[in-house]
Design a protein around this motif. Sequence first.
Motif, PDB file in Angstrom:
ATOM      1  N   MET A  40     -29.454  27.726  44.468  1.00  0.00           N
ATOM      2  CA  MET A  40     -29.389  28.637  45.616  1.00  0.00           C
ATOM      3  C   MET A  40     -28.860  29.974  45.130  1.00  0.00           C
ATOM      4  N   ARG A  41     -29.411  31.050  45.652  1.00  0.00           N
ATOM      5  CA  ARG A  41     -29.072  32.387  45.162  1.00  0.00           C
ATOM      6  C   ARG A  41     -27.942  32.972  46.006  1.00  0.00           C
ATOM      7  N   PHE A  96     -31.072  38.267  43.061  1.00  0.00           N
ATOM      8  CA  PHE A  96     -32.233  38.433  43.937  1.00  0.00           C
ATOM      9  C   PHE A  96     -33.395  37.633  43.352  1.00  0.00           C
ATOM     10  N   ALA A  97     -34.349  37.327  44.205  1.00  0.00           N
ATOM     11  CA  ALA A  97     -35.475  36.479  43.813  1.00  0.00           C
ATOM     12  C   ALA A  97     -36.745  37.310  43.703  1.00  0.00           C
ATOM     13  N   LYS A 122     -38.340  33.091  40.369  1.00  0.00           N
ATOM     14  CA  LYS A 122     -37.352  33.417  39.357  1.00  0.00           C
ATOM     15  C   LYS A 122     -36.144  34.106  39.993  1.00  0.00           C
ATOM     16  N   THR A 123     -34.971  33.917  39.380  1.00  0.00           N
ATOM     17  CA  THR A 123     -33.730  34.505  39.871  1.00  0.00           C
ATOM     18  C   THR A 123     -33.259  35.567  38.890  1.00  0.00           C
ATOM     19  N   TYR A 124     -33.012  36.761  39.416  1.00  0.00           N
ATOM     20  CA  TYR A 124     -32.591  37.892  38.604  1.00  0.00           C
ATOM     21  C   TYR A 124     -31.207  38.354  39.045  1.00  0.00           C
ATOM     22  N   SER A 125     -30.542  39.062  38.151  1.00  0.00           N
ATOM     23  CA  SER A 125     -29.236  39.644  38.471  1.00  0.00           C
ATOM     24  C   SER A 125     -29.431  41.043  39.052  1.00  0.00           C
ATOM     25  N   LEU A 183     -25.565  29.793  42.807  1.00  0.00           N
ATOM     26  CA  LEU A 183     -25.532  30.640  41.633  1.00  0.00           C
ATOM     27  C   LEU A 183     -25.307  32.087  42.065  1.00  0.00           C
ATOM     28  N   SER A 184     -24.300  32.727  41.502  1.00  0.00           N
ATOM     29  CA  SER A 184     -24.010  34.116  41.840  1.00  0.00           C
ATOM     30  C   SER A 184     -23.537  34.843  40.589  1.00  0.00           C
ATOM     31  N   VAL A 185     -23.452  36.164  40.700  1.00  0.00           N
ATOM     32  CA  VAL A 185     -22.995  37.002  39.600  1.00  0.00           C
ATOM     33  C   VAL A 185     -21.799  37.809  40.080  1.00  0.00           C
ATOM     34  N   LYS A 186     -20.687  37.657  39.375  1.00  0.00           N
ATOM     35  CA  LYS A 186     -19.474  38.400  39.715  1.00  0.00           C
ATOM     36  C   LYS A 186     -19.514  39.735  38.996  1.00  0.00           C
TER      37      LYS A 186
END
Length: 340
Positions: free
Chosen positions: A45-46, A51-52, A56-59, A72-75
Motif C-alpha cells: 500500500m502506498r 506515488f503510483a 509501479k511505486t515511485y518516490s 510503504l512510505s518515504v520519510k
Amino acid sequence: MEIITISKFNNNKGLNDEDEEMEDVSNNDQIVTPGELITEDTVWMRGHGTFALGNKTYSSVAGTILKVNKLLSVKPLKGRYTPETGDHIIGRVIEVGNRRWKVDIGARSDAVLLLGSVNLPGGILRRKSDTDELTMRNMLKEGDLLNCEVQSLFQDGSASLHTRSLKYGKLKNGIFLSVPRSLIIRSKNHSFVLQGNVSIILGVNGYIWIYKTPTVDNRLKTDSTASTASKLQSGVMGRQSGYQVGSGSVSLTRLEEESSWEIYSDKNDENISDAIRSNIIRYRNAIQALAHSQIGINESRINMAYEASMAYGSLGSLTEPEVMENISNDVLNGEKMRGS
C-alpha cells in the motif's frame, strides 16, 4: 536505473512474527530521490512520499524508506514538522484570538494554545473567566516564545498545545536557534542543564532555546511570607480592637499571584554576566557546526562540540566553514573512541 527490491511478506508467519512486522523499519542506508522507482510489487500500500504510475511505486520526495506492515512510505530528509501527541516543542505566538493563541511551530499549519491550557499566575486551578480573557495579552503576546507540549491533534493535522507544567511556559534570558527538525534526536528528555551555567531546550520541531540556568530566588519567597505574616498578625490584632477583616489585610494567595506574574514578564534578568553570555553564544555556534555537517543533535554531542570549540578563542571564528568542519570531525572522532 537500479530498482530497490522489497520482499513480500510471508502470510504463514505466526502471531509473534506478525507483531514484529508492525514495528517501523527504517532503511537508513537506502536513500531514494524524487521520481526514483521503489518497487514494482503491487502487494504494498502506498503511503506518504510515494506515488503510483501504472503498477509501479515511485518516490515523490528525497528520503528514506519506511515499512509498517504492508504500508510503504518515504520519510523526507527535509520538510516541515509533523506534530505528534506528547512532543516537546518550542513555538512563537503570532496571534492573540478568542480565548486562544495561535502559535507557529514550523508545521504545515499553525498550532493553537487554548486559554484553558495554560497556568494562571499563582498556579490557581479554576475555570477561566472573561476577566482572564481580557488579560491574555499580559501573559503572552505576538512574538513571544514559549516552551510547550503537543496535547492533541485536530482532524486537519494541526496541533493543540498546553503549558500546564512548571517545565513549560514563556521563554527569556536566552537566544533562539533553528535547525532542520530531522537533526533533533528524540529522547525521553529534551531539557538539559549544561556546563557554564547554561541550559538548553531541544524542541522536536527543530527550534532550540539556549538560556541562562534559572536560580531559585528564596529572598522573594521569604519577603512575601514575612510580609504576609506581618499583615495577618496585624489583622488578628485589629480584630481584637474592633478591626473589620478585609479592610487592610492581604491574603497569601493574592501575594503569590502578584509575584507569580514574573513568569510572564518580558524583562530579562539583569544579573546575566558576560561569561554566561559568551557561553550561550559558544553553545549556539557549536550547534550550528553540528547542523552544518548534518550531524544529529543530542546532549552528549552538544557537550563534545562545546569542548572542541574551546580550542578557538574567538567566538566569531566558530562560524567559519573550516572551523565548523573541524568541530564536527572532533565530535565524530570522539564518538568512535568511546565506541558509540
